[in-house]
Design an enzyme around this catalytic site. Structure first.
Site, PDB file in Angstrom:
ATOM      1  N   ASP A  49      10.735  17.247  30.117  1.00 52.11           N
ATOM      2  CA  ASP A  49       9.992  16.412  29.175  1.00 52.11           C
ATOM      3  C   ASP A  49      10.568  14.999  29.171  1.00 52.11           C
ATOM      4  OD1 ASP A  49       8.117  16.414  26.660  1.00 52.11           O
ATOM      5  OD2 ASP A  49       9.933  15.353  26.078  1.00 52.11           O
ATOM      6  N   TYR A  54      11.283   6.638  26.622  1.00 51.75           N
ATOM      7  CA  TYR A  54      12.685   7.059  26.836  1.00 51.75           C
ATOM      8  C   TYR A  54      13.353   6.295  27.982  1.00 51.75           C
ATOM      9  CZ  TYR A  54      11.124  11.404  24.441  1.00 51.75           C
ATOM     10  OH  TYR A  54      10.593  12.328  23.590  1.00 51.75           O
ATOM     11  N   LYS A  83       4.710  10.751  28.250  1.00 50.64           N
ATOM     12  CA  LYS A  83       3.959  10.350  27.044  1.00 50.64           C
ATOM     13  C   LYS A  83       3.574   8.876  27.063  1.00 50.64           C
ATOM     14  CE  LYS A  83       6.945  13.618  24.672  1.00 50.64           C
ATOM     15  NZ  LYS A  83       8.275  13.426  25.239  1.00 50.64           N
ATOM     16  N   HIS A 114       2.298   9.682  22.335  1.00 49.06           N
ATOM     17  CA  HIS A 114       3.638   9.927  21.792  1.00 49.06           C
ATOM     18  C   HIS A 114       3.661   9.967  20.263  1.00 49.06           C
ATOM     19  CE1 HIS A 114       8.130   9.320  22.952  1.00 49.06           C
ATOM     20  NE2 HIS A 114       8.011  10.138  21.941  1.00 49.06           N
TER      21      HIS A 114
END
Ligand code: A2P
Length: 317
Positions: A49, A54, A83, A114
């Protein structure tokens, strides 16, 4: 499909492995992220994931591609989620293409919105200022997500951090229903109402921060240090993390624990050959509930779509 196979099935009929490695980190050391992904592949993880926010897509892509090249796994063996960031709502197709480039992949298995939050491209995402927020139009974002799926850029689409009410609104106009809602979930934030709603509508739930993000400035040790969790772990001869993650998969969700430590990455995967008792479930179901990450950063009384956290979660907090 179920716990015995280590997989559940999405409403697209694709399987989703019940444990995935989360890759959000404040330490953006590419080598450490690659090493964690490589360890995870070696111990059996087939689900990863990430998110544009990120900034770990590149490292994940590097590790996956070297595993594909050395024949450890093939692309079809792994389930990859990324996302759409809050700053990318205007053009999901451009956003997913950018993510795919970072990941060095032709498609992802799952693409999620997200947050139900839209922000300016220049925003500081973790600590947005008043001027960073933009009016939200989830319907048009979702059309872009549907386009990503139609173009084969993602095998499934879904949402993250959506309340039951927001999922319900989405279902009222979606041409392709969401396959997943990825939310904070663990024994201290069990999400019973949302899970019941999602199960009725064949939407799989994935749990982020399934351990409560221990030892992180944004998280809490209250779940890992909970005396009941310690007691159950001792009784089964398992670790506290294993008890918490096993509880998650026995609830029918997939769990996405993060770890950059090889021993803990392996430990977290050892949850398939034993089970919790009815009594364990009964006791855990009575734990006091407390959302560890309420999303205060996305709320303000002036420019945000949400004036309070109650509005962000539509009362599910
Ligand atoms: P580390 O990388 O040092 O293992 P969550 O997934 O709930 O957000 O929690 C992530 C945090 O939990 C990470 O900081 C990770 O630290 C820690 N962690 C992951 N697995 C375990 C485990 N089995 N025991 C203790 N801490 C863990």
């Amino acid at each position: 499909m179920g716990i015995a196979e280590g997989r559940s099935q999405l409403n697209t009929e694709a399987p989703i492995p019940l444990i995935g490695l989360g890759t959000a980190t404040s330490n953006l050391n590419e080598e450490e992220i690659k090493a964690a992904v490589t360890t995870a592949l070696q111990v059996g993880y087939r689900h990863f994931d990430t998110a544009s926010f990120y900034r770990t897509e590149h490292a994940l892509g590097e590790a996956l591609n070297s595993a594909f090249q050395s024949g450890i796994v093939s692309r079809e063996d792994v389930f990859v989620t990324t996302k759409l960031a809050n700053t990318e709502h205007d053009d999901p197709v451009a956003a997913i293409n950018n993510s795919l480039k970072n990941l060095q992949l032709e498609y992802v298995d799952l693409y999620l919105i997200h947050w139900p939050v839209k922000m300016r491209e220049t925003s500081t995402l973790s600590q947005p200022k008043e001027e960073d927020f933009l009016p939200l139009d989830i319907k048009s974002t979702w059309q872009g997500m549907e386009q990503c799926m139609k173009m084969g850029l993602s095998k499934a689409i879904g949402v993250s951090n959506f309340s039951s009410k927001k999922v319900e609104d989405l279902l009222s106009y979606a041409k392709i229903p969401p396959a997943v809602d990825q939310v904070e979930m663990h024994p201290m934030w069990q999400q019973n109402r949302l899970r019941e709603y999602c199960s009725k509508h064949k939407i799989h739930v994935s749990a982020w921060s399934p351990l409560g993000a221990p030892n992180n400035p944004w998280g809490s040790n209250s779940l890992m240090d909970n005396p009941l969790i310690q007691e159950i772990a001792q009784k089964h001869g398992k670790t506290r993390a294993q008890v918490i993650l096993r509880w998650g998969i026995e609830q029918g969700v997939s769990v996405l624990p993060k770890s950059f430590n090889p021993g803990r990455i392996a430990e977290n995967f050892q949850i398939f050959d034993w089970s919790l008792s009815v009594d364990d479930h009964d006791k855990i179901s009575k734990l006091e509930q407390c959302k560890i990450l309420p999303g205060h950063q996305f709320v303000n009384s002036t420019t945000s779509f949400y004036k309070t956290v109650e509005e962000l979660w539509d009362g599910e907090i």
